[in-house]
Design a protein around this motif. Structure first.
Motif, PDB file in Angstrom:
ATOM      1  N   LEU A   1     -49.176 -19.923 -96.784  1.00  0.00           N
ATOM      2  CA  LEU A   1     -50.360 -19.118 -96.525  1.00  0.00           C
ATOM      3  C   LEU A   1     -51.487 -20.072 -96.152  1.00  0.00           C
ATOM      4  O   LEU A   1     -51.657 -21.106 -96.799  1.00  0.00           O
ATOM      5  N   ILE A   2     -52.254 -19.755 -95.131  1.00  0.00           N
ATOM      6  CA  ILE A   2     -53.372 -20.598 -94.715  1.00  0.00           C
ATOM      7  C   ILE A   2     -54.667 -19.886 -95.072  1.00  0.00           C
ATOM      8  O   ILE A   2     -54.844 -18.703 -94.764  1.00  0.00           O
ATOM      9  N   GLY A   3     -55.579 -20.608 -95.726  1.00  0.00           N
ATOM     10  CA  GLY A   3     -56.839 -20.020 -96.134  1.00  0.00           C
ATOM     11  C   GLY A   3     -58.012 -20.943 -95.897  1.00  0.00           C
ATOM     12  O   GLY A   3     -57.859 -22.157 -95.742  1.00  0.00           O
ATOM     13  N   ASN A   4     -59.203 -20.356 -95.861  1.00  0.00           N
ATOM     14  CA  ASN A   4     -60.437 -21.114 -95.727  1.00  0.00           C
ATOM     15  C   ASN A   4     -60.944 -21.487 -97.124  1.00  0.00           C
ATOM     16  O   ASN A   4     -60.904 -20.660 -98.033  1.00  0.00           O
ATOM     17  N   PRO A   5     -61.419 -22.722 -97.317  1.00  0.00           N
ATOM     18  CA  PRO A   5     -61.846 -23.147 -98.648  1.00  0.00           C
ATOM     19  C   PRO A   5     -63.027 -22.358 -99.202  1.00  0.00           C
ATOM     20  O   PRO A   5     -63.264 -22.357-100.412  1.00  0.00           O
ATOM     21  N   GLN A   6     -63.754 -21.668 -98.325  1.00  0.00           N
ATOM     22  CA  GLN A   6     -64.903 -20.890 -98.785  1.00  0.00           C
ATOM     23  C   GLN A   6     -64.537 -19.431 -99.099  1.00  0.00           C
ATOM     24  O   GLN A   6     -65.416 -18.616 -99.376  1.00  0.00           O
ATOM     25  N   GLN A   7     -63.233 -19.137 -99.098  1.00  0.00           N
ATOM     26  CA  GLN A   7     -62.785 -17.783 -99.430  1.00  0.00           C
ATOM     27  C   GLN A   7     -61.631 -17.789-100.427  1.00  0.00           C
ATOM     28  O   GLN A   7     -61.021 -16.757-100.674  1.00  0.00           O
ATOM     29  N   VAL A   8     -61.369 -18.936-101.031  1.00  0.00           N
ATOM     30  CA  VAL A   8     -60.142 -19.100-101.802  1.00  0.00           C
ATOM     31  C   VAL A   8     -60.207 -18.498-103.202  1.00  0.00           C
ATOM     32  O   VAL A   8     -59.180 -18.134-103.770  1.00  0.00           O
ATOM     33  N   ASN A   9     -61.384 -18.384-103.797  1.00  0.00           N
ATOM     34  CA  ASN A   9     -61.470 -18.062-105.216  1.00  0.00           C
ATOM     35  C   ASN A   9     -60.886 -16.708-105.590  1.00  0.00           C
ATOM     36  O   ASN A   9     -60.485 -16.499-106.744  1.00  0.00           O
ATOM     37  N   ALA A  10     -60.811 -15.813-104.631  1.00  0.00           N
ATOM     38  CA  ALA A  10     -60.232 -14.501-104.909  1.00  0.00           C
ATOM     39  C   ALA A  10     -58.705 -14.509-104.789  1.00  0.00           C
ATOM     40  O   ALA A  10     -58.056 -13.504-105.100  1.00  0.00           O
ATOM     41  N   TYR A  11     -58.124 -15.636-104.393  1.00  0.00           N
ATOM     42  CA  TYR A  11     -56.689 -15.682-104.109  1.00  0.00           C
ATOM     43  C   TYR A  11     -55.973 -16.806-104.856  1.00  0.00           C
ATOM     44  O   TYR A  11     -54.914 -17.251-104.447  1.00  0.00           O
ATOM     45  N   LEU A  12     -56.553 -17.229-105.967  1.00  0.00           N
ATOM     46  CA  LEU A  12     -55.995 -18.378-106.680  1.00  0.00           C
ATOM     47  C   LEU A  12     -54.622 -18.109-107.269  1.00  0.00           C
ATOM     48  O   LEU A  12     -53.862 -19.041-107.545  1.00  0.00           O
ATOM     49  N   ASN A  13     -54.293 -16.851-107.475  1.00  0.00           N
ATOM     50  CA  ASN A  13     -53.003 -16.511-108.085  1.00  0.00           C
ATOM     51  C   ASN A  13     -51.935 -16.154-107.058  1.00  0.00           C
ATOM     52  O   ASN A  13     -50.869 -15.646-107.413  1.00  0.00           O
ATOM     53  N   CYS A  14     -52.210 -16.424-105.783  1.00  0.00           N
ATOM     54  CA  CYS A  14     -51.296 -16.004-104.715  1.00  0.00           C
ATOM     55  C   CYS A  14     -50.217 -17.035-104.402  1.00  0.00           C
ATOM     56  O   CYS A  14     -49.332 -16.766-103.589  1.00  0.00           O
ATOM     57  N   ALA A  15     -50.294 -18.210-105.011  1.00  0.00           N
ATOM     58  CA  ALA A  15     -49.365 -19.274-104.620  1.00  0.00           C
ATOM     59  C   ALA A  15     -48.986 -20.124-105.818  1.00  0.00           C
ATOM     60  O   ALA A  15     -49.651 -20.117-106.858  1.00  0.00           O
ATOM     61  N   ASP A  16     -47.904 -20.860-105.653  1.00  0.00           N
ATOM     62  CA  ASP A  16     -47.467 -21.798-106.686  1.00  0.00           C
ATOM     63  C   ASP A  16     -48.265 -23.098-106.638  1.00  0.00           C
ATOM     64  O   ASP A  16     -48.479 -23.754-107.655  1.00  0.00           O
ATOM     65  N   ILE A  17     -48.668 -23.498-105.425  1.00  0.00           N
ATOM     66  CA  ILE A  17     -49.416 -24.735-105.223  1.00  0.00           C
ATOM     67  C   ILE A  17     -50.548 -24.463-104.228  1.00  0.00           C
ATOM     68  O   ILE A  17     -50.335 -23.774-103.218  1.00  0.00           O
ATOM     69  N   ILE A  18     -51.735 -24.996-104.505  1.00  0.00           N
ATOM     70  CA  ILE A  18     -52.835 -24.950-103.543  1.00  0.00           C
ATOM     71  C   ILE A  18     -53.037 -26.351-102.990  1.00  0.00           C
ATOM     72  O   ILE A  18     -53.256 -27.304-103.737  1.00  0.00           O
ATOM     73  N   ILE A  19     -52.924 -26.495-101.672  1.00  0.00           N
ATOM     74  CA  ILE A  19     -53.139 -27.783-101.009  1.00  0.00           C
ATOM     75  C   ILE A  19     -54.523 -27.770-100.375  1.00  0.00           C
ATOM     76  O   ILE A  19     -54.840 -26.904 -99.552  1.00  0.00           O
ATOM     77  N   PHE A  20     -55.350 -28.737-100.762  1.00  0.00           N
ATOM     78  CA  PHE A  20     -56.721 -28.845-100.277  1.00  0.00           C
ATOM     79  C   PHE A  20     -56.748 -29.921 -99.205  1.00  0.00           C
ATOM     80  O   PHE A  20     -56.674 -31.095 -99.485  1.00  0.00           O
ATOM     81  N   ARG A  21     -56.864 -29.527 -97.959  1.00  0.00           N
ATOM     82  CA  ARG A  21     -56.715 -30.499 -96.872  1.00  0.00           C
ATOM     83  C   ARG A  21     -57.996 -30.701 -96.067  1.00  0.00           C
ATOM     84  O   ARG A  21     -59.025 -31.011 -96.644  1.00  0.00           O
TER      85      ARG A  21
END
Length: 268
Positions: A37-57
């Motif tokens: 899943l690809i997300g914008n860092p300024q919209q991530v807080n509502a989706y923290l439970n959507c993945a096993d790992i969050i990669i901050f690139r």
């Protein structure tokens, strides 16, 4: 199959780098092994439970959304969310406070102070570089004479000597293991990089900062400069979201690095 939430700002315009191309290349490789899943860092807080790992690139300077970013890091810690990089680094993740600390420790870093009363430690150079504590991508950087420096507002800023170095180089680490090194032969063109033929002494130089930082997991870039006397000095220790310049590597080296990263992500 694990799910990765890959954070990037595909529209951020970086000097001399094309962030979105690097991220799309990485995602094209990771998708063969993970749900992406690809997300914008300024919209991530509502989706923290959507993945096993969050990669901050390649998300651009977090100073542009500092309040939201701090909330994100707080939630990551509170909920014990698995991130890559982990947010326990002591270097650029925390701003540039570490540069005066490393200077005080006597480590091989460009001497850095945060108070004018310590100016004598910089040994009276012709010019000074002033950087913001939470700056990135040269934002807020100035080159000043001593007279200009003494008149400047130095709130939340750091002072360094403006040194005449030979070239800049970078060492890239994955989970504290060295991967490759690149350098800019023309110091006026920081991001025109090529492969660097490193020595054991070069790696020992970079290793000391990796060990000092103690990052649990992630990719770290050790930026340094080669001085006129042949020594190396640390410029920056990027432990949040370092640009990797993968396009400079050969296809074989790209594949090796990506495969190493995939192995790490599968193991966490």
């Amino acid at each position: 199959m694990k799910t990765i939430l890959y954070l990037t700002d595909l529209y951020y315009q970086a000097k001399g780098r094309v962030y979105y191309q690097e991220d799309l290349f990485i995602v094209s490789k990771l998708k063969e092994h993970f749900n992406i899943l690809i997300g914008n860092p300024q919209q991530v807080n509502a989706y923290l439970n959507c993945a096993d790992i969050i990669i901050f690139r390649n998300t651009g300077p977090v100073a542009a959304y500092e309040t939201y970013f701090n909330e994100f890091v707080g939630l990551v810690r509170e909920k014990n969310i698995l991130t890559f990089n982990s947010f326990d680094g002591k270097a650029d993740q925390q701003g540039k406070h570490y540069l005066p600390e490393l200077t005080a420790r006597g480590l091989p870093v460009i001497k850095t102070i945060d108070k004018l009363e310590h100016l004598d430690l910089l040994e009276n150079p012709e010019k000074y570089i002033v950087k913001t504590l939470n700056g990135a991508d040269s934002i807020g950087m100035e080159i000043l004479s001593e007279q200009e420096l003494r008149k400047a507002d130095l709130t939340d800023r750091l002072i360094q000597p403006f040194i005449d170095f030979e070239y800049e180089l970078s060492f890239y680490y994955l989970n504290n293991d060295f991967q490759y090194a690149l350098y800019a032969p023309d110091k006026a063109k920081r991001w025109e990089l090529t492969r660097y033929d490193f020595t054991e002494e070069d790696i020992a130089f970079a290793d000391q900062f990796i060990k000092w930082n103690g990052l649990t997991r992630g990719i770290t870039r050790v930026d340094a400069c080669r001085c006129k006397d042949g020594s190396l000095q640390l410029v920056e220790l990027e432990d949040l979201n370092p640009y990797l310049s993968l396009d400079v590597l050969s296809p074989e080296s790209q594949e090796q690095f990506i495969n190493n990263w995939i192995d790490v992500l599968k193991s966490v």
